[in-house]
Design an enzyme around this catalytic site. Sequence first.
Site, PDB file in Angstrom:
ATOM      1  N   GLY A   1       0.726  -1.282   0.057  1.00  0.00           N
ATOM      2  CA  GLY A   1      -0.046  -0.068   0.015  1.00  0.00           C
ATOM      3  C   GLY A   1       0.759   1.355  -0.132  1.00  0.00           C
ATOM      4  O   GLY A   1       0.419   2.282   0.587  1.00  0.00           O
ATOM      5  N   SER A   2       1.777   1.303  -0.833  1.00  0.00           N
ATOM      6  CA  SER A   2       2.779   2.425  -0.516  1.00  0.00           C
ATOM      7  C   SER A   2       1.934   3.620  -1.216  1.00  0.00           C
ATOM      8  O   SER A   2       2.199   4.812  -0.685  1.00  0.00           O
ATOM      9  CB  SER A   2       4.126   2.067  -1.302  1.00  0.00           C
ATOM     10  OG  SER A   2       3.785   2.061  -2.771  1.00  0.00           O
ATOM     11  N   SER A   3       1.171   3.430  -2.435  1.00  0.00           N
ATOM     12  CA  SER A   3       0.668   4.555  -2.982  1.00  0.00           C
ATOM     13  C   SER A   3      -0.314   5.369  -1.941  1.00  0.00           C
ATOM     14  O   SER A   3      -0.406   6.508  -1.733  1.00  0.00           O
ATOM     15  CB  SER A   3      -0.334   4.299  -3.934  1.00  0.00           C
ATOM     16  OG  SER A   3       0.237   3.241  -4.901  1.00  0.00           O
TER      17      SER A   3
ATOM     18  N   ALA B   1      -0.264   5.069   1.399  1.00  0.00           N
ATOM     19  CA  ALA B   1       0.587   5.999   2.544  1.00  0.00           C
ATOM     20  C   ALA B   1       1.378   7.119   2.041  1.00  0.00           C
ATOM     21  O   ALA B   1       1.307   8.223   2.686  1.00  0.00           O
ATOM     22  CB  ALA B   1       1.750   4.818   2.743  1.00  0.00           C
TER      23      ALA B   1
ATOM     24  N   ASP C   1      -6.767   0.537   2.307  1.00  0.00           N
ATOM     25  CA  ASP C   1      -5.406   0.909   2.636  1.00  0.00           C
ATOM     26  C   ASP C   1      -5.189   2.247   3.033  1.00  0.00           C
ATOM     27  O   ASP C   1      -4.303   2.710   3.709  1.00  0.00           O
ATOM     28  CB  ASP C   1      -4.552   0.663   1.222  1.00  0.00           C
ATOM     29  CG  ASP C   1      -5.378   1.176  -0.057  1.00  0.00           C
ATOM     30  OD1 ASP C   1      -6.227   1.698  -0.154  1.00  0.00           O
ATOM     31  OD2 ASP C   1      -4.827   0.689  -1.083  1.00  0.00           O
TER      32      ASP C   1
HETATM   33  O1  PMV Z   1      -3.550  -5.584  -3.623  1.00  0.00           O
HETATM   34  P1  PMV Z   1      -3.763  -4.831  -2.514  1.00  0.00           P
HETATM   35  O2  PMV Z   1      -3.001  -5.136  -1.385  1.00  0.00           O
HETATM   36  O3  PMV Z   1      -3.910  -3.354  -2.763  1.00  0.00           O
HETATM   37  O4  PMV Z   1      -5.317  -5.368  -1.971  1.00  0.00           O
HETATM   38  C1  PMV Z   1      -6.398  -5.271  -3.227  1.00  0.00           C
HETATM   39  C2  PMV Z   1      -7.791  -5.394  -2.275  1.00  0.00           C
HETATM   40  C3  PMV Z   1      -8.829  -5.425  -3.004  1.00  0.00           C
HETATM   41  O5  PMV Z   1      -9.759  -5.815  -1.937  1.00  0.00           O
HETATM   42  C4  PMV Z   1      -8.849  -6.606  -4.010  1.00  0.00           C
HETATM   43  C5  PMV Z   1      -9.361  -4.218  -3.680  1.00  0.00           C
HETATM   44  C6  PMV Z   1      -9.667  -3.283  -2.585  1.00  0.00           C
HETATM   45  O6  PMV Z   1      -9.339  -2.067  -2.859  1.00  0.00           O
HETATM   46  O7  PMV Z   1     -10.273  -3.415  -1.453  1.00  0.00           O
END
Ligand code: PMV
Length: 304
Positions: free
Chosen positions: A90-92, A94, A136
Amino acid sequence: MIQTSAPGKLMLFGDHAVVYGYPCIVAAINKRISVVIEKTEHNEITILTPGNDNHAFVQKTLSYCSDLWNIPKNIVITITSEFTGKYGFGSSSAVVVALVRALAEMVDVSISPRELFDGALRIVLDVQQGVGSGFDVAAACFGGTIVYQNKGAVIDEISLPSCCWVVGYTGVKANTVAMVQKVSELRAKEPATVDRICRLIGEDVLRARECMRVGDCKSLGEIMDSHHRYLQELGVSSDRLDTLVRAAKQGGALGAKLSGAGGGDCMIALVSEDSKISVEKAIQDAGGEVVSVSFHEQGVRRDL
Ligand code: PMV
């Protein structure tokens, strides 16, 4: 000089279903993105992002904040990260959260965590053309471990039981937008199937929340296993993820699942203290990279 930082995250439960309004559980991790803003004599905004490729997010954040506040033009913004973008931590989000906070500090505006979340979510969704649940962004803002639902309508802090977690990286970068679209295409073709799986994932999340509350790590592990099977049914796992999840289980994990969008990035296993080393070894022997991560991390903050 102003310095802020925000944590990365790991999705523990609720992957994909959260996009369709079900809850998820996300934990902030002890790897942070830092933003430093310094004044210069040059009348321009210089952005330095060594080893970081979140330019679209940085530009959108700057233009969003410039519309709101009178951002000085003579500044250098330096963005550094304790983790590479490859893991999917989740760097973007953050970066966006830490930068909004730093710019608010710069212009002396006090901004509540909720206001920060709302603004950062708008920026992130703008760049991602509306794709994403925003979980995120919430982890970066609020830290800790949270139950998150409906684009922030629910953000409840919960506490994690004292079990150990092991994170394994597949070596493959996931494409979150493509995986979310894949599920959306499947839903267009087979709405009943996808809705059923998302509902079951949502029920798993509520059970997991209760297991966390009472510290029942054994049942939490079983929920992780069933979660992974649902995600396989949604078509978002991969051979590498399945291999690492299987290896973790054979190494003695209480449960294991992919974390996030799938297709690559990381898997996560719940382990007892006794089995931690054997699970780590099993993941490595199966070709995964064990990434050392811990939870209970603070959300966005000013560091200097
Ligand atoms: O790939 P990540 O860690 O960014 O997680 C995506 C999670 C999803 O549920 C598939 C999409 C979301 O935005 O919730």
